[in-house]
Design an enzyme around this catalytic site. Structure first.
Site, PDB file in Angstrom:
ATOM      1  CE1 TYR A   1      -8.727  47.043 -43.745  1.00  0.00           C
ATOM      2  CE2 TYR A   1     -10.573  48.735 -43.278  1.00  0.00           C
ATOM      3  CZ  TYR A   1      -9.585  47.652 -42.898  1.00  0.00           C
ATOM      4  OH  TYR A   1     -10.048  46.986 -41.550  1.00  0.00           O
TER       5      TYR A   1
ATOM      6  CD  GLU B   1      -3.499  49.790 -49.108  1.00  0.00           C
ATOM      7  OE1 GLU B   1      -3.119  48.611 -49.214  1.00  0.00           O
ATOM      8  OE2 GLU B   1      -4.848  50.055 -49.055  1.00  0.00           O
TER       9      GLU B   1
ATOM     10  CG  ASP C   1     -13.203  49.690 -50.453  1.00  0.00           C
ATOM     11  OD1 ASP C   1     -14.055  48.715 -50.024  1.00  0.00           O
ATOM     12  OD2 ASP C   1     -12.808  50.429 -51.484  1.00  0.00           O
TER      13      ASP C   1
ATOM     14  CB  CYS D   1     -16.765  43.915 -52.094  1.00  0.00           C
ATOM     15  SG  CYS D   1     -15.453  43.176 -50.833  1.00  0.00           S
TER      16      CYS D   1
END
Length: 422
Positions: free
Chosen positions: A281, A305, A352, A379
């Site tokens: 990612y 990605e 991530d 997150c």
């Protein structure tokens, strides 16, 4: 007594919407609210703090076991309660912030409590957590935002758990040039507007249709009052390097976040010459690019990605690092298994993922690859805890955790976790 049933046999609420009653507030919960109880039911209360005694008004009641409410009157306030700096914040108003009524130090403690509770409940781990503040204070930190637009073309933000638009003159957590580029004008026919301000002060606005699809982009350069057509990418600075990203494309929203996260990831990864790093990612290549110099000419960094625009930006950003490669593809279990078959065992994996996390299948594939270290940037603390549970069950242990207040005034918190083979 049997629970009341909804249309398809599902339990439904008890019709409490609009009811008011007094509760004593319990612990903070994930999602920007605290937990209280009334007549045997859980009440998730916004605009309050643990230990307060408040009058609540029920705003949503769809389940037999719990409902949602706002604290509309404070009878006994907690020490961390402050006057809200934003006039649009509060019960029934803008839903963009969760903790405007809490002093910044209190916000840090709340976020640490949430991360600690999620790891305990979902991963069975007892972890001491401290949430670290970033430079700059709790206002004017947001360098990228999405604003809604109502049917008349007026911009604003939505009420909590609603499609209603609260029209704004300003947003105090958003960088002033970005906020005014959107909120000082009308956007007839638009469904929303993305805005970002880069390290050079260039403001980019992207108009969205009612389905959230971009329709046009304009750029306003510092010192100019005339918007220009977009030219090139936005400039960002982090980890001692300059980075290019799409004007309103993904980048850490807080100006100090990228540096803080790069330092945390680099410290946990402790990459050495000749090692292989897998950066999943990868976005515009931030973490892979920061780690590439450490692996040296004999090492290898593979950045994966799915987004084509991010991959194009990563190609530009990593062009001076011959040990860094950019692979475009989805990070799912079959694709990752195939990639690892070509790559071999990585020494370090950095990931991530989006808010939903990597998920159990990807986590198990990563554990099976046997890297000496997995550095997980998250997150969402619940998603992190669920994936950590999978990794620890597969033979890894949590060896380090840092939490950062990358989103002041909101319930969001960014974490960097280090997992090593047990």
């Amino acid at each position: 007594m049997a629970e009341p049933q909804g249309p398809e046999g599902r339990p439904k609420g008890l019709g409490w919407v609009g009811s008011r009653f007094v509760v004593t507030v319990g612990a903070v919960a994930h999602g920007g609210h605290c937990v209280a109880r009334h007549e045997g039911r859980v009440v998730f209360v916004r605009h309050t703090l643990p230990g307060e005694r408040v009058v609540v008004e029920v705003t949503e009641d769809r389940h037999a076991s719990f409902c949602r409410a706002d604290a509309v009157e404070v009878l006994e306030a907690a020490p961390d309660r402050v006057e809200r700096p934003c006039p649009y914040s509060g019960p029934g108003r803008c839903g963009g912030c969760d903790w405007q009524h809490v002093g910044h130090e209190g916000q840090l403690r709340l976020k640490a409590d949430v991360v600690r509770e999620q790891l305990a409940r979902l991963a069975g781990l007892d972890v001491d957590v401290v949430c670290e503040a970033l430079p700059g204070g709790p206002l004017r930190w947001r360098s990228r935002a999405r604003f809604a637009v109502d049917r008349s073309g007026a911009p604003g933000l939505r009420r909590h758990r609603s499609h209603d638009v609260v029209v704004l003159d300003d947003c105090p957590i958003t960088a002033e040039p970005a906020a005014q580029a959107v909120l000082s004008r009308s956007w007839p026919g638009a469904g929303g507007v993305d805005v970002a301000v880069d390290s050079a002060g260039v403001v980019t606005t992207t108009r969205l249709d009612r389905r959230g699809r971009p329709t046009s982009t304009r750029v306003l350069r510092p010192g100019s009052e005339v918007p220009a057509e977009p030219a090139g990418r936005a400039q960002r600075t982090a980890g001692g390097r300059d980075w290019e990203v799409e004007g309103t494309g993904f980048w850490q929203v807080h100006p100090a976040a990228a540096d803080a996260l790069v330092a945390a990831v680099s410290g946990y990864a402790a990459v050495g010459p000749g090692e292989t790093v897998l950066d999943l990612y990868a976005g515009a290549g931030l973490f892979g690019g920061a780690l590439a110099p450490a692996v040296g000419a004999a090492g290898r960094v593979v950045c994966v990605e799915s987004d084509a625009a991010a991959c194009a930006a990563a190609d530009v950003n990593l062009a001076d690092l011959p040990q860094a490669e950019v692979w475009q593809g989805d990070v799912d279990a079959p694709g990752l298994t195939e990639l690892l078959g070509d790559l071999g065992r990585p020494d370090v994996v950095v990931l991530d993922p989006p808010r939903a996390g990597a998920g159990p299948d990807v986590s198990r594939v990563l554990a099976g690859a046997g890297p000496r270290a997995v550095v997980y940037v998250a997150c969402d603390p619940a998603s992190l805890a669920r994936d950590v549970a999978v990794l620890t069950a597969a033979g890894y242990r949590l060896d380090g955790l840092r939490a950062f207040d990358c989103f002041p005034m909101t319930a969001h918190v960014e974490c960097v976790a280090l997992l090593v083979r047990a």
